[in-house]
Design an enzyme around this catalytic site. Structure first.
Site, PDB file in Angstrom:
ATOM      1  N   ASP A   1       4.298  -7.507   6.990  1.00  0.00           N
ATOM      2  CA  ASP A   1       5.246  -8.603   6.750  1.00  0.00           C
ATOM      3  C   ASP A   1       4.715  -9.899   7.368  1.00  0.00           C
ATOM      4  O   ASP A   1       4.313  -9.910   8.528  1.00  0.00           O
ATOM      5  CB  ASP A   1       6.602  -8.218   7.390  1.00  0.00           C
ATOM      6  CG  ASP A   1       7.753  -9.079   6.903  1.00  0.00           C
ATOM      7  OD1 ASP A   1       7.533 -10.273   6.621  1.00  0.00           O
ATOM      8  OD2 ASP A   1       8.876  -8.558   6.821  1.00  0.00           O
TER       9      ASP A   1
ATOM     10  N   HIS B   1       6.487 -12.930   7.195  1.00  0.00           N
ATOM     11  CA  HIS B   1       7.550 -13.914   7.469  1.00  0.00           C
ATOM     12  C   HIS B   1       7.691 -14.146   8.973  1.00  0.00           C
ATOM     13  O   HIS B   1       7.924 -13.195   9.719  1.00  0.00           O
ATOM     14  CB  HIS B   1       8.875 -13.429   6.889  1.00  0.00           C
ATOM     15  CG  HIS B   1       8.837 -13.285   5.392  1.00  0.00           C
ATOM     16  ND1 HIS B   1       8.427 -12.137   4.776  1.00  0.00           N
ATOM     17  CD2 HIS B   1       9.133 -14.161   4.403  1.00  0.00           C
ATOM     18  CE1 HIS B   1       8.483 -12.308   3.457  1.00  0.00           C
ATOM     19  NE2 HIS B   1       8.906 -13.536   3.201  1.00  0.00           N
TER      20      HIS B   1
ATOM     21  N   SER C   1      10.016  -3.521   5.378  1.00  0.00           N
ATOM     22  CA  SER C   1       9.886  -3.750   6.827  1.00  0.00           C
ATOM     23  C   SER C   1      10.930  -2.965   7.613  1.00  0.00           C
ATOM     24  O   SER C   1      10.707  -2.605   8.773  1.00  0.00           O
ATOM     25  CB  SER C   1      10.017  -5.234   7.153  1.00  0.00           C
ATOM     26  OG  SER C   1       9.009  -5.941   6.487  1.00  0.00           O
TER      27      SER C   1
HETATM   28 CO1  B1M Z   1       9.247 -14.269   1.148  1.00  0.00          CO
HETATM   29  N1  B1M Z   1      10.605 -12.985   0.605  1.00  0.00           N
HETATM   30  N2  B1M Z   1       7.855 -13.170   0.341  1.00  0.00           N
HETATM   31  N3  B1M Z   1       8.035 -15.668   1.689  1.00  0.00           N
HETATM   32  N4  B1M Z   1      10.752 -15.277   1.607  1.00  0.00           N
HETATM   33  C1  B1M Z   1      11.969 -13.200   1.072  1.00  0.00           C
HETATM   34  C2  B1M Z   1      12.240 -12.463   2.371  1.00  0.00           C
HETATM   35  C3  B1M Z   1      12.820 -12.632  -0.142  1.00  0.00           C
HETATM   36  C4  B1M Z   1      14.218 -12.127   0.227  1.00  0.00           C
HETATM   37  C5  B1M Z   1      12.907 -13.727  -1.218  1.00  0.00           C
HETATM   38  C6  B1M Z   1      13.602 -13.266  -2.503  1.00  0.00           C
HETATM   39  O1  B1M Z   1      13.030 -12.613  -3.296  1.00  0.00           O
HETATM   40  N5  B1M Z   1      14.828 -13.627  -2.681  1.00  0.00           N
HETATM   41  C7  B1M Z   1      11.890 -11.515  -0.667  1.00  0.00           C
HETATM   42  C8  B1M Z   1      12.074 -10.123  -0.036  1.00  0.00           C
HETATM   43  C9  B1M Z   1      12.547  -9.120  -1.057  1.00  0.00           C
HETATM   44  C10 B1M Z   1      12.684  -7.757  -0.485  1.00  0.00           C
HETATM   45  O2  B1M Z   1      11.876  -7.211   0.198  1.00  0.00           O
HETATM   46  N6  B1M Z   1      13.806  -7.225  -0.834  1.00  0.00           N
HETATM   47  C11 B1M Z   1      10.515 -12.092  -0.348  1.00  0.00           C
HETATM   48  C12 B1M Z   1       9.305 -11.692  -0.978  1.00  0.00           C
HETATM   49  C13 B1M Z   1       9.445 -10.720  -2.140  1.00  0.00           C
HETATM   50  C14 B1M Z   1       8.042 -12.168  -0.587  1.00  0.00           C
HETATM   51  C15 B1M Z   1       6.654 -11.749  -1.132  1.00  0.00           C
HETATM   52  C16 B1M Z   1       6.466 -10.257  -1.427  1.00  0.00           C
HETATM   53  C17 B1M Z   1       6.393 -12.606  -2.376  1.00  0.00           C
HETATM   54  C18 B1M Z   1       5.096 -12.323  -3.110  1.00  0.00           C
HETATM   55  O3  B1M Z   1       4.027 -12.454  -2.556  1.00  0.00           O
HETATM   56  N7  B1M Z   1       5.264 -11.949  -4.331  1.00  0.00           N
HETATM   57  C19 B1M Z   1       5.731 -12.233  -0.008  1.00  0.00           C
HETATM   58  C20 B1M Z   1       5.597 -11.160   1.079  1.00  0.00           C
HETATM   59  C21 B1M Z   1       4.335 -11.201   1.821  1.00  0.00           C
HETATM   60  C22 B1M Z   1       4.372 -10.218   2.971  1.00  0.00           C
HETATM   61  O4  B1M Z   1       5.178 -10.350   3.882  1.00  0.00           O
HETATM   62  N8  B1M Z   1       3.514  -9.227   2.925  1.00  0.00           N
HETATM   63  C23 B1M Z   1       6.514 -13.380   0.532  1.00  0.00           C
HETATM   64  C24 B1M Z   1       5.958 -14.507   1.104  1.00  0.00           C
HETATM   65  C25 B1M Z   1       6.670 -15.603   1.579  1.00  0.00           C
HETATM   66  C26 B1M Z   1       6.021 -16.903   2.048  1.00  0.00           C
HETATM   67  C27 B1M Z   1       4.694 -16.691   2.768  1.00  0.00           C
HETATM   68  C28 B1M Z   1       5.788 -17.784   0.822  1.00  0.00           C
HETATM   69  C29 B1M Z   1       7.183 -17.526   2.911  1.00  0.00           C
HETATM   70  C30 B1M Z   1       7.100 -17.167   4.410  1.00  0.00           C
HETATM   71  C31 B1M Z   1       6.430 -18.204   5.258  1.00  0.00           C
HETATM   72  C32 B1M Z   1       6.525 -17.875   6.717  1.00  0.00           C
HETATM   73  O5  B1M Z   1       7.417 -17.208   7.196  1.00  0.00           O
HETATM   74  N9  B1M Z   1       5.576 -18.380   7.444  1.00  0.00           N
HETATM   75  C33 B1M Z   1       8.419 -16.819   2.345  1.00  0.00           C
HETATM   76  C34 B1M Z   1       9.757 -17.276   2.543  1.00  0.00           C
HETATM   77  C35 B1M Z   1       9.908 -18.618   3.209  1.00  0.00           C
HETATM   78  C36 B1M Z   1      10.895 -16.516   2.153  1.00  0.00           C
HETATM   79  C37 B1M Z   1      12.389 -16.895   2.191  1.00  0.00           C
HETATM   80  C38 B1M Z   1      12.627 -17.851   1.008  1.00  0.00           C
HETATM   81  C39 B1M Z   1      12.915 -17.551   3.454  1.00  0.00           C
HETATM   82  C40 B1M Z   1      12.660 -16.790   4.763  1.00  0.00           C
HETATM   83  C41 B1M Z   1      12.914 -17.681   5.959  1.00  0.00           C
HETATM   84  O6  B1M Z   1      12.000 -18.205   6.573  1.00  0.00           O
HETATM   85  N10 B1M Z   1      14.198 -17.934   6.286  1.00  0.00           N
HETATM   86  C42 B1M Z   1      13.084 -15.480   1.993  1.00  0.00           C
HETATM   87  C43 B1M Z   1      14.423 -15.550   1.301  1.00  0.00           C
HETATM   88  C44 B1M Z   1      15.570 -15.670   2.279  1.00  0.00           C
HETATM   89  O7  B1M Z   1      15.531 -15.158   3.381  1.00  0.00           O
HETATM   90  N11 B1M Z   1      16.592 -16.310   1.838  1.00  0.00           N
HETATM   91  C45 B1M Z   1      11.989 -14.660   1.422  1.00  0.00           C
HETATM   92  C46 B1M Z   1      14.580 -18.794   7.393  1.00  0.00           C
HETATM   93  C47 B1M Z   1      14.579 -18.031   8.724  1.00  0.00           C
HETATM   94  C48 B1M Z   1      15.012 -18.931   9.872  1.00  0.00           C
HETATM   95  O8  B1M Z   1      15.503 -16.981   8.587  1.00  0.00           O
HETATM   96  O9  B1M Z   1      13.714 -15.215   8.902  1.00  0.00           O
HETATM   97  O10 B1M Z   1      16.067 -14.594   8.135  1.00  0.00           O
HETATM   98  P1  B1M Z   1      15.157 -15.447   8.944  1.00  0.00           P
HETATM   99  O11 B1M Z   1      15.580 -15.329  10.468  1.00  0.00           O
HETATM  100  C49 B1M Z   1      16.927 -15.374  10.895  1.00  0.00           C
HETATM  101  C50 B1M Z   1      17.561 -14.007  11.088  1.00  0.00           C
HETATM  102  O12 B1M Z   1      17.128 -13.062  10.139  1.00  0.00           O
HETATM  103  C51 B1M Z   1      17.264 -13.656  12.505  1.00  0.00           C
HETATM  104  O13 B1M Z   1      17.276 -14.931  13.160  1.00  0.00           O
HETATM  105  C52 B1M Z   1      16.905 -15.977  12.260  1.00  0.00           C
HETATM  106  C53 B1M Z   1      17.910 -17.118  12.265  1.00  0.00           C
HETATM  107  O14 B1M Z   1      18.501 -17.383  13.467  1.00  0.00           O
HETATM  108  N12 B1M Z   1      16.037 -12.973  12.883  1.00  0.00           N
HETATM  109  C54 B1M Z   1      15.955 -12.328  14.093  1.00  0.00           C
HETATM  110  C55 B1M Z   1      14.857 -12.830  12.260  1.00  0.00           C
HETATM  111  N13 B1M Z   1      14.009 -12.117  12.999  1.00  0.00           N
HETATM  112  C56 B1M Z   1      14.651 -11.786  14.140  1.00  0.00           C
HETATM  113  C57 B1M Z   1      14.232 -11.057  15.259  1.00  0.00           C
HETATM  114  C58 B1M Z   1      15.145 -10.885  16.303  1.00  0.00           C
HETATM  115  C59 B1M Z   1      16.426 -11.432  16.240  1.00  0.00           C
HETATM  116  C60 B1M Z   1      16.849 -12.137  15.140  1.00  0.00           C
HETATM  117  O15 B1M Z   1      14.839 -10.210  17.426  1.00  0.00           O
HETATM  118  C61 B1M Z   1      13.543  -9.748  17.631  1.00  0.00           C
END
Ligand code: B1M
Length: 213
Positions: A98, A100, A151
């Site tokens: 992963d 992200h 993940s």
């Molecule tokens: Co991707 N991605 N992505 N992506 N991406 C998602 C996660 C996805 C839901 C989008 C979608 O399809 N709607 C989907 C997952 C589907 C699934 O598995 N069911 C997805 C996919 C499919 C993919 C790829 C497979 C796409 C592809 O290549 N075809 C690929 C995966 C690559 C891989 O990981 N092997 C991929 C790639 C990418 C980018 C690189 C382009 C980019 C990431 C850049 C980066 O992180 N440096 C990206 C992004 C940006 C997203 C979305 C749009 C946004 C994620 C984000 O940064 N959110 C995402 C859709 C979504 O989530 N709405 C999506 C903002 C961030 C602040 O929130 O990370 O949730 P988040 O963290 C929150 C909480 O979750 C929590 O606290 C934070 C907020 O306070 N939290 C924790 C997180 N970690 C924590 C740990 C803790 C405590 C709390 O304690 C240890």
């Protein structure tokens, strides 16, 4: 567009033109974390929705991620810092497979601003690397982040590997792929120590504080 709508649209459009002045404007009435959790996260959710509908390609989502990272980097300097004594040391990683890391890095900022020493191992961290870092750093807890559905399963495997390595410090897990229920029913049974689910970065801080009390 209102200020909130403009902030969300920088993320959706993946553009930084005008971003910093608007963030400065937003800071006049709101705390940095509220700006992140409010309009910027709203933009990110929209990006996720559009990406899901094939209306955005990965390259465009990367641009959006860049805007989110630049915003967080700018806002960090205005966040409240708690200059207390070190409350504990925490290893942080995005699990194997992963990439992200925006959420994980936000957790790092919040925890390090509130008295925790963070060792951030980065993305795609396999269990072996976590185990090695555990022995080197001797942390009080381990934090795992993961956004992909696969993940969540990787966290189960990671918990098993950590247990097999004799590790039992508390693990905090978070990220969009997880739920409290999955944590309790699927990860916890595989681990000797506590496994706690954090829904966001602030909840992560609350959990860390409970653990360190
Ligand atoms: Co991707 N991605 N992505 N992506 N991406 C998602 C996660 C996805 C839901 C989008 C979608 O399809 N709607 C989907 C997952 C589907 C699934 O598995 N069911 C997805 C996919 C499919 C993919 C790829 C497979 C796409 C592809 O290549 N075809 C690929 C995966 C690559 C891989 O990981 N092997 C991929 C790639 C990418 C980018 C690189 C382009 C980019 C990431 C850049 C980066 O992180 N440096 C990206 C992004 C940006 C997203 C979305 C749009 C946004 C994620 C984000 O940064 N959110 C995402 C859709 C979504 O989530 N709405 C999506 C903002 C961030 C602040 O929130 O990370 O949730 P988040 O963290 C929150 C909480 O979750 C929590 O606290 C934070 C907020 O306070 N939290 C924790 C997180 N970690 C924590 C740990 C803790 C405590 C709390 O304690 C240890």
């Amino acid at each position: 567009l209102s200020l909130e709508e403009r902030l969300a649209s920088y993320v959706v459009e993946g553009t930084k033109e005008g971003l910093i002045p608007d963030l400065q404007e937003a800071l006049k009435k709101d705390a940095p974390l509220n700006i992140i959790n409010g309009p910027l996260m709203a933009g990110m959710s929209e990006v996720g929705r559009l990406f899901n509908n094939n209306e955005l390609i990965v390259a465009e989502v990367l641009q959006s991620a860049e805007v989110m990272k630049a915003s967080v980097a700018f806002l960090e300097q205005f966040m409240e810092k708690n200059e207390s004594a070190v409350k504990g040391k925490i290893l942080l990683a995005t699990v194997k497979g992963d990439v992200h890391d925006i959420g994980k890095n936000l957790v790092e900022i919040i925890l390090s601003n509130n008295g925790y020493e963070i060792v951030n191992l980065g993305i795609k961290v396999p269990p072996e690397q976590l185990i090695e870092a555990f022995h080197r750093e001797k942390p009080d807890a381990i934090g795992l982040s993961g956004l992909l559905v696969k993940s969540a399963q990787q966290m189960v495997v990671t918990a098993q590997d950590l247990r097999n390595a004799g590790i039992d410090v508390p693990i905090m897990v978070g990220g969009a792929a997880l739920t409290r229920k999955f944590t309790k029913n699927r990860i916890q049974p595989e681990y000797e120590g506590l496994v706690l689910y954090a829904k966001d970065a602030m909840n992560g801080l609350e959990i860390a504080n409970q653990l360190s009390d």
